[in-house]
Design an enzyme around this catalytic site. Structure first.
Site, PDB file in Angstrom:
ATOM      1  CE1 TYR A 290      -4.443   1.255   0.873  1.00 10.38           C
ATOM      2  CE2 TYR A 290      -3.059   3.082   1.552  1.00 10.38           C
ATOM      3  CZ  TYR A 290      -4.293   2.591   1.209  1.00 10.38           C
ATOM      4  OH  TYR A 290      -5.392   3.418   1.209  1.00 10.38           O
ATOM      5  CE1 TYR A 340      -5.190   5.712  -1.325  1.00  8.87           C
ATOM      6  CE2 TYR A 340      -7.039   7.217  -1.503  1.00  8.87           C
ATOM      7  CZ  TYR A 340      -6.211   6.442  -0.733  1.00  8.87           C
ATOM      8  OH  TYR A 340      -6.384   6.382   0.619  1.00  8.87           O
TER       9      TYR A 340
END
Length: 386
Positions: A290, A340
């Site tokens: 991430y 994102y």
């Protein structure tokens, strides 16, 4: 875990202005994932979503014609939920609460509510989170970038890391995105010099240290390994799934820990993943971390055992995270390069890698590690070929 599999992945386009409602984005992504699996909406009897997603599971079920639901669940803490929604689906299928579970995340984060900006609602919330935010908002630490910047500066102080070390993560992600036609930054790699020239957002974080703001949706379909054998797409085995929160946990930055330059919540996740799967970092053929902010990518490498404390900058500089290296990092371009979507697009990339259908395909990945948002209570997955 090994008796469950991801059998469908689906996504909308990734844009800066979708022109559609968030509910429509969710439905488009789910329909795409079901089509990938060769299933119909009526086959779904379980739904798991992010707590902060604006599209309720019952609305999605109505719009798509899912019929009766036997299981539904929501996971909080923003991006920390990315892998946990899959874990919830696994528990539901393994426990007999549902047969086919859909997980999704859909939002207009660029054209609608922008999480990267100051939110007065966060500090005014009538909850413990509002109280927590009240300790640092008055000092101007009121955006995700500002909170992460404190950890980044401490990491630099403790271990001698530099802005260039952060920049190498951004350069690598953008390099992979540049050859991914689905990525927002397709055909747009950057150099380390360009990273260093990008404007300051929250010292020491520059623009290219921060992930994108994206409009889009993405969905996954989970079912039993037995049922997966009869479906349209090659199944991907869920080898391990875990959630974790560390001592003295806050959101984005836990200011009151003895060691601020660390992410112990990811260490909690990593220990569970390695123990439950019987695998180790050296068994991973690719890693999808991430990457909402570049410094937290470095810290994850350390917390998960790919290197020692303070050694991540050297690992990145060594080339071991290139597509031809030991641990290819974010072959899709990550959230810095592709989009994102709160990390769920990273799970889809891991599925593609294990199916052998990725744009930047890694040779025989075997197992892929995926992590969720850091700085918050988080989660992780190890996926393997069926």
């Amino acid at each position: 875990m090994t008796d469950t599999a991801i059998v469908g992945i689906g996504a909308t386009d990734f844009s800066k202005e979708s022109g559609r409602s968030e509910l429509r984005l969710a439905c488009e992504a789910i329909r795409s994932a079901l089509g990938d699996a060769g299933l119909e909406p009526s086959d779904v009897d379980g739904v798991v979503r992010f707590g902060m997603d604006t599209s309720d599971e019952i609305a999605v079920a109505r719009e798509l014609g899912m019929g009766e639901l036997r299981f539904f669940s929501r996971i909080g803490y923003g991006g920390g939920a990315a892998c946990a929604i899959v874990q919830q689906a696994v528990l539901a299928v393994a426990g007999g609460a549902a047969d086919v579970v859909v997980c999704y995340r859909a939002f207009n984060e660029r054209s609608g509510h922008r999480f990267g900006q100051v939110s007065t609602g966060a500090v005014a919330a009538p909850s413990s989170a509002g109280v927590d935010n009240g300790w640092h908002y008055p000092f101007g630490i009121a955006t995700p970038a500002a909170t992460v910047a404190m950890v980044a500066r401490r990491y630099m102080h403790e271990y001698g890391a530099t802005s260039e070390d952060f920049g190498r993560i951004a350069v690598l992600d953008r390099k992979h995105a540049a050859t991914n036609p689905n990525a927002w930054f397709y055909g747009k790699p950057i150099t380390l010099a360009e990273h260093q020239e990008s404007r300051m957002i929250a010292d020491p974080l520059r623009l290219f240290d921060c992930c994108q703001e994206t409009d889009g949706g993405i969905a996954l379909v989970i079912t039993s390994a037995e049922r997966a054998r009869d479906l349209a797409a090659p199944p991907v085995r869920i080898a391990a799934a875990a959630q974790g929160s560390g001592p003295d946990q806050y959101t984005m930055t836990s200011y009151y820990r003895e060691d601020i330059a660390a992410l112990p919540e990811m260490s909690v996740v990593g220990r569970q993943l390695w123990e439950s799967s019987g695998l180790r970092p050296e068994d991973m053929g690719a890693i999808v971390l991430y990457d909402h902010f570049t410094p937290y990518t470095l810290l994850q490498l350390e917390e998960l055992g790919f290197c020692g404390r303070g050694e991540a900058p050297a690992l990145v500089a060594s080339g071991e995270l290139e597509l031809t290296g030991r641990w290819p990092l974010n072959p899709h371009g990550g959230q810095l390069g592709e989009a994102y979507l709160h990390g769920v697009n990273g799970i889809a990339e891991a599925v593609r890698q294990l199916r052998g259908t990725a744009v930047n395909q890694v040779t025989d990945p075997g197992h892929v590690l995926v992590t969720a948002g850091t700085g918050v209570p988080t989660s992780g997955l190890i996926l393997g070929a069926a």
